[in-house]
Scaffold this motif. Structure first.
Motif, PDB file in Angstrom:
ATOM      1  N   ALA A   1       0.521  -1.393  -0.431  1.00  8.80           N
ATOM      2  CA  ALA A   1       0.010  -0.106  -0.058  1.00  8.80           C
ATOM      3  C   ALA A   1       1.287   1.074   0.124  1.00  8.80           C
ATOM      4  O   ALA A   1       0.676   2.459  -0.153  1.00  8.80           O
ATOM      5  N   GLU A   2       2.368   1.160   0.927  1.00  9.67           N
ATOM      6  CA  GLU A   2       2.793   2.676   0.370  1.00  9.67           C
ATOM      7  C   GLU A   2       3.608   2.364  -0.414  1.00  9.67           C
ATOM      8  O   GLU A   2       5.570   2.717  -0.506  1.00  9.67           O
ATOM      9  N   ARG A   3       3.246   2.282  -1.678  1.00 10.33           N
ATOM     10  CA  ARG A   3       4.523   1.782  -3.113  1.00 10.33           C
ATOM     11  C   ARG A   3       5.382   3.386  -3.204  1.00 10.33           C
ATOM     12  O   ARG A   3       4.049   4.513  -3.734  1.00 10.33           O
ATOM     13  N   ARG A   4       6.282   4.039  -3.252  1.00 10.51           N
ATOM     14  CA  ARG A   4       7.067   5.279  -3.484  1.00 10.51           C
ATOM     15  C   ARG A   4       6.965   4.622  -5.265  1.00 10.51           C
ATOM     16  O   ARG A   4       7.663   4.243  -5.349  1.00 10.51           O
ATOM     17  N   SER A   5       7.215   6.240  -5.270  1.00  5.42           N
ATOM     18  CA  SER A   5       8.011   5.604  -6.936  1.00  5.42           C
ATOM     19  C   SER A   5       9.380   5.524  -7.027  1.00  5.42           C
ATOM     20  O   SER A   5      10.356   5.536  -5.571  1.00  5.42           O
TER      21      SER A   5
ATOM     22  N   TRP B   1      14.716   6.138 -11.166  1.00  2.47           N
ATOM     23  CA  TRP B   1      14.601   6.105 -13.205  1.00  2.47           C
ATOM     24  C   TRP B   1      15.735   6.442 -13.681  1.00  2.47           C
ATOM     25  O   TRP B   1      16.428   8.024 -13.950  1.00  2.47           O
ATOM     26  N   ASP B   2      16.859   5.829 -14.130  1.00  4.47           N
ATOM     27  CA  ASP B   2      17.807   6.387 -14.841  1.00  4.47           C
ATOM     28  C   ASP B   2      17.451   6.837 -16.701  1.00  4.47           C
ATOM     29  O   ASP B   2      18.836   6.825 -17.031  1.00  4.47           O
ATOM     30  N   GLY B   3      16.602   6.424 -16.976  1.00  8.01           N
ATOM     31  CA  GLY B   3      16.014   6.896 -18.175  1.00  8.01           C
ATOM     32  C   GLY B   3      16.283   6.117 -19.238  1.00  8.01           C
ATOM     33  O   GLY B   3      16.047   5.671 -20.359  1.00  8.01           O
TER      34      GLY B   3
ATOM     35  N   PRO C   1      10.247   2.360 -14.676  1.00  9.21           N
ATOM     36  CA  PRO C   1       9.356   1.248 -13.990  1.00  9.21           C
ATOM     37  C   PRO C   1       8.125   2.223 -13.003  1.00  9.21           C
ATOM     38  O   PRO C   1       7.324   1.204 -12.389  1.00  9.21           O
ATOM     39  N   ASN C   2       8.106   3.614 -13.474  1.00  6.18           N
ATOM     40  CA  ASN C   2       6.730   4.045 -12.403  1.00  6.18           C
ATOM     41  C   ASN C   2       5.999   4.404 -13.025  1.00  6.18           C
ATOM     42  O   ASN C   2       4.455   4.732 -12.047  1.00  6.18           O
TER      43      ASN C   2
END
Length: 115
Positions: free
Chosen positions: A24-28, A31-33, A38-39
């Protein structure tokens, strides 16, 4: 010795439990581009009828004009300054800064002590 191993295993179990966040606490994720972001979930893009065309870049015409002008002349500098100002305006509209973190400039020019 057995007591030390038990304490070490307990400590490792506690650390492992702290390292896993609940779903429930999934944070972004940073991401290296490279590769898939993945977000963002995989969602197929659908064309919607009646959708307006994306806004065109206002600097495209300015860049064409800039290419025709002689470098470093007054007209060239004016067009270049317009391009840079538009880029700054676009960046400012995308950049989000906490409104309370930025000090507002005074409404009138003041001089004197800061006390």
């Amino acid at each position: 010795m057995m007591r030390h191993i038990l304490v070490l295993l307990s400590f490792c179990a506690v650390l492992a439990g702290c390292a896993v966040a609940p779903a429930a606490e999934r944070r972004s994720i940073a991401w290296d581009g490279l590769g898939r972001d993945p977000n963002h979930p995989d969602v197929t893009k659908r064309r919607v009828a009646g959708r307006t065309a994306p806004e065109t870049d206002p600097n495209l015409e300015r860049q064409r004009v800039l290419a025709t002008l002689r470098p470093y002349f007054d007209a060239w500098w004016a067009v270049r300054d317009e391009i840079l100002a538009e880029n700054d305006r676009q960046l400012g509209s995308k950049l989000v800064i906490c409104r309370s973190c930025v000090a507002q400039p005074p409404s009138e020019e003041t001089t004197g002590s800061i006390r």
